[in-house]
Scaffold this motif. Structure first.
Motif, PDB file in Angstrom:
ATOM      1  N   ILE A 193       3.215  63.595  21.673  1.00 59.57           N
ATOM      2  CA  ILE A 193       3.508  62.293  22.270  1.00 59.57           C
ATOM      3  C   ILE A 193       3.730  61.310  21.131  1.00 59.57           C
ATOM      4  O   ILE A 193       2.821  61.024  20.355  1.00 59.57           O
ATOM      5  CB  ILE A 193       2.351  61.805  23.156  1.00 59.57           C
ATOM      6  CG1 ILE A 193       2.033  62.828  24.229  1.00 59.57           C
ATOM      7  CG2 ILE A 193       2.686  60.451  23.778  1.00 59.57           C
ATOM      8  CD1 ILE A 193       3.154  63.081  25.196  1.00 59.57           C
ATOM      9  N   SER A 194       4.950  60.827  21.015  1.00 56.14           N
ATOM     10  CA  SER A 194       5.284  59.964  19.871  1.00 56.14           C
ATOM     11  C   SER A 194       5.766  58.581  20.293  1.00 56.14           C
ATOM     12  O   SER A 194       6.494  57.919  19.568  1.00 56.14           O
ATOM     13  CB  SER A 194       6.369  60.639  19.014  1.00 56.14           C
ATOM     14  OG  SER A 194       7.522  60.912  19.799  1.00 56.14           O
ATOM     15  N   GLY A 195       5.368  58.147  21.487  1.00 59.63           N
ATOM     16  CA  GLY A 195       5.784  56.836  21.957  1.00 59.63           C
ATOM     17  C   GLY A 195       7.034  56.850  22.795  1.00 59.63           C
ATOM     18  O   GLY A 195       7.495  55.798  23.257  1.00 59.63           O
ATOM     19  N   ASP A 196       7.610  58.037  23.010  1.00 58.86           N
ATOM     20  CA  ASP A 196       8.841  58.142  23.786  1.00 58.86           C
ATOM     21  C   ASP A 196       8.593  58.325  25.281  1.00 58.86           C
ATOM     22  O   ASP A 196       9.513  58.182  26.081  1.00 58.86           O
ATOM     23  CB  ASP A 196       9.689  59.310  23.279  1.00 58.86           C
ATOM     24  CG  ASP A 196      10.135  59.103  21.840  1.00 58.86           C
ATOM     25  OD1 ASP A 196      10.591  58.004  21.534  1.00 58.86           O
ATOM     26  OD2 ASP A 196      10.011  60.047  21.054  1.00 58.86           O
ATOM     27  N   VAL A 197       7.363  58.677  25.659  1.00 53.78           N
ATOM     28  CA  VAL A 197       7.052  58.883  27.068  1.00 53.78           C
ATOM     29  C   VAL A 197       6.665  57.545  27.691  1.00 53.78           C
ATOM     30  O   VAL A 197       5.754  56.862  27.223  1.00 53.78           O
ATOM     31  CB  VAL A 197       5.922  59.903  27.243  1.00 53.78           C
ATOM     32  CG1 VAL A 197       5.600  60.099  28.715  1.00 53.78           C
ATOM     33  CG2 VAL A 197       6.311  61.238  26.612  1.00 53.78           C
ATOM     34  N   LEU A 198       7.364  57.177  28.760  1.00 46.76           N
ATOM     35  CA  LEU A 198       7.186  55.866  29.379  1.00 46.76           C
ATOM     36  C   LEU A 198       6.797  55.989  30.842  1.00 46.76           C
ATOM     37  O   LEU A 198       7.273  56.876  31.555  1.00 46.76           O
ATOM     38  CB  LEU A 198       8.480  55.051  29.302  1.00 46.76           C
ATOM     39  CG  LEU A 198       9.031  54.703  27.916  1.00 46.76           C
ATOM     40  CD1 LEU A 198      10.386  54.028  28.058  1.00 46.76           C
ATOM     41  CD2 LEU A 198       8.055  53.803  27.173  1.00 46.76           C
ATOM     42  N   ALA A 199       5.948  55.056  31.287  1.00 49.96           N
ATOM     43  CA  ALA A 199       5.686  54.865  32.701  1.00 49.96           C
ATOM     44  C   ALA A 199       6.389  53.577  33.104  1.00 49.96           C
ATOM     45  O   ALA A 199       6.022  52.486  32.641  1.00 49.96           O
ATOM     46  CB  ALA A 199       4.190  54.765  32.974  1.00 49.96           C
TER      47      ALA A 199
END
Length: 333
Positions: free
Chosen positions: A257-263
């Motif tokens: 998880i490198s900050g690219d997964v968004l809610a």
């Protein structure tokens, strides 16, 4: 081969696969072999809990000494009287060490893997998860089980194959602060930016000790839309309590998880007589001390909605996915 999963969830991650033996009448009396048969242990009161696995075939790999015993062998449920069946029949060998590892469902194994005498590697190749929760599949792999036979293979002591989840589960929960007087209606939530495809390789450790290779684009998007007027976080009995977005969670490929997964959250908020339609995007943080999601783990992300105090999103609650409880019995005898 690109495998797309269809929703199939086994809530308990360990099933007993007992290995024992029975002498076949047609074998010579001095034979050191007995056929390996699969059946269901009818004396176990919890036997029906294996029904979830009956909907798809197992793949069994095994060795005897340095020789392959089962190599990508498909084992399918037939009936209560016949149990799990396969062909051609394989046999126990006396005074030998047998090792076994299994995968469920069989459709997840898209390539042939070479196994040595100690099953030093096993690979699930090119596995793809669906963006639709109802179409996602639980992917199970067993630890290696070793059975050493004596001079007689009849009456062999039981052993079990312990299955573990090798995907991860991600849960999203949302609530409104108790001390916030605004009215929140959630109209839709999207989780996006995950990788949907990967290959899993494990060595001689337990089934969750392997590594997922998820090279490629982050293309997976999972969406939950709410019927009009939306999920009312301000309703009596709801306000202040977390509401789960996907009830059973999402089954996803473990990955960094490198900050690219968004809610992404779409909502309406009413303050007094003023109602506004809004959207907010929140970056999912990585678990504390980890680079991302790991096999066999469950991650619960909790969101607190509040216009006055800002929207809060903390590190996930990390727990093992399920517990190591025996659930019915599949017997090899």
């Amino acid at each position: 081969m690109r495998i797309v999963s269809g929703r199939m969830f086994v809530p308990v991650m360990v099933l007993g696969l007992f290995l024992c033996s029975c002498q076949k009448d047609e074998l010579p009396i001095d034979s050191d072999s007995a056929a390996i048969d699969f059946s269901v242990e009818q004396t176990k009161s919890s036997v029906t809990s294996v029904d979830g696995m009956k909907t798809a075939a197992l793949v069994v790999n095994g060795t005897v000494g340095t020789t392959a015993l089962f190599s990508g062998q498909t084992v399918e449920w037939s009936s209560a009287s016949s149990g799990w069946v396969y062909t051609p029949t394989k046999f126990w060998k006396a005074n030998s060490t047998h090792k076994f590892r299994a995968l469920w469902p069989a459709s997840a194994l898209s390539t042939t893997t070479t196994y040595s005498d100690n099953l030093t590697s096993a690979t699930v190749s090119d596995f793809t998860v669906s963006s639709v929760q109802a179409s996602q599949v639980d992917l199970l792999m067993s630890d290696i089980t070793t059975v050493t036979t004596g001079s007689s293979v009849t009456g062999q002591s039981a052993a079990s194959l312990n299955f573990r989840h090798i995907l991860c589960k991600v849960l999203l929960e949302i609530k409104q602060r108790n001390d916030d007087d605004d009215v929140f209606l959630i109209t839709g939530i999207t989780l996006t930016g995950m990788k949907d495809n990967g290959s899993y390789t494990v060595g001689t450790g337990n089934a969750t000790s392997g590594t997922w290779n998820t090279s490629g684009s982050m293309v997976l998007t999972c969406t939950k839309n709410y019927a009009t007027p939306g999920l009312d976080l301000s309703a009596t009995g709801v306000k202040g309590n977390y509401q789960r977005v996907w009830s059973d969670g999402l089954l996803l490929i473990p990955q960094a998880i490198s900050g690219d997964v968004l809610a992404n959250i779409d909502y309406k908020v009413t303050h007094g007589t003023d109602t506004r339609t809004k959207s907010v995007s929140l970056h999912l943080p990585k678990p504390s001390g980890k680079d991302g999601w790991e096999p066999g783990m469950s991650y619960t992300y909790q969101i607190v909605m509040s216009e006055q105090y800002n929207i809060m999103f903390s590190n996930p609650i990390v727990e093992p996915w399920g517990t190591a409880q025996a659930s019915g019995t599949i017997v090899i005898k």
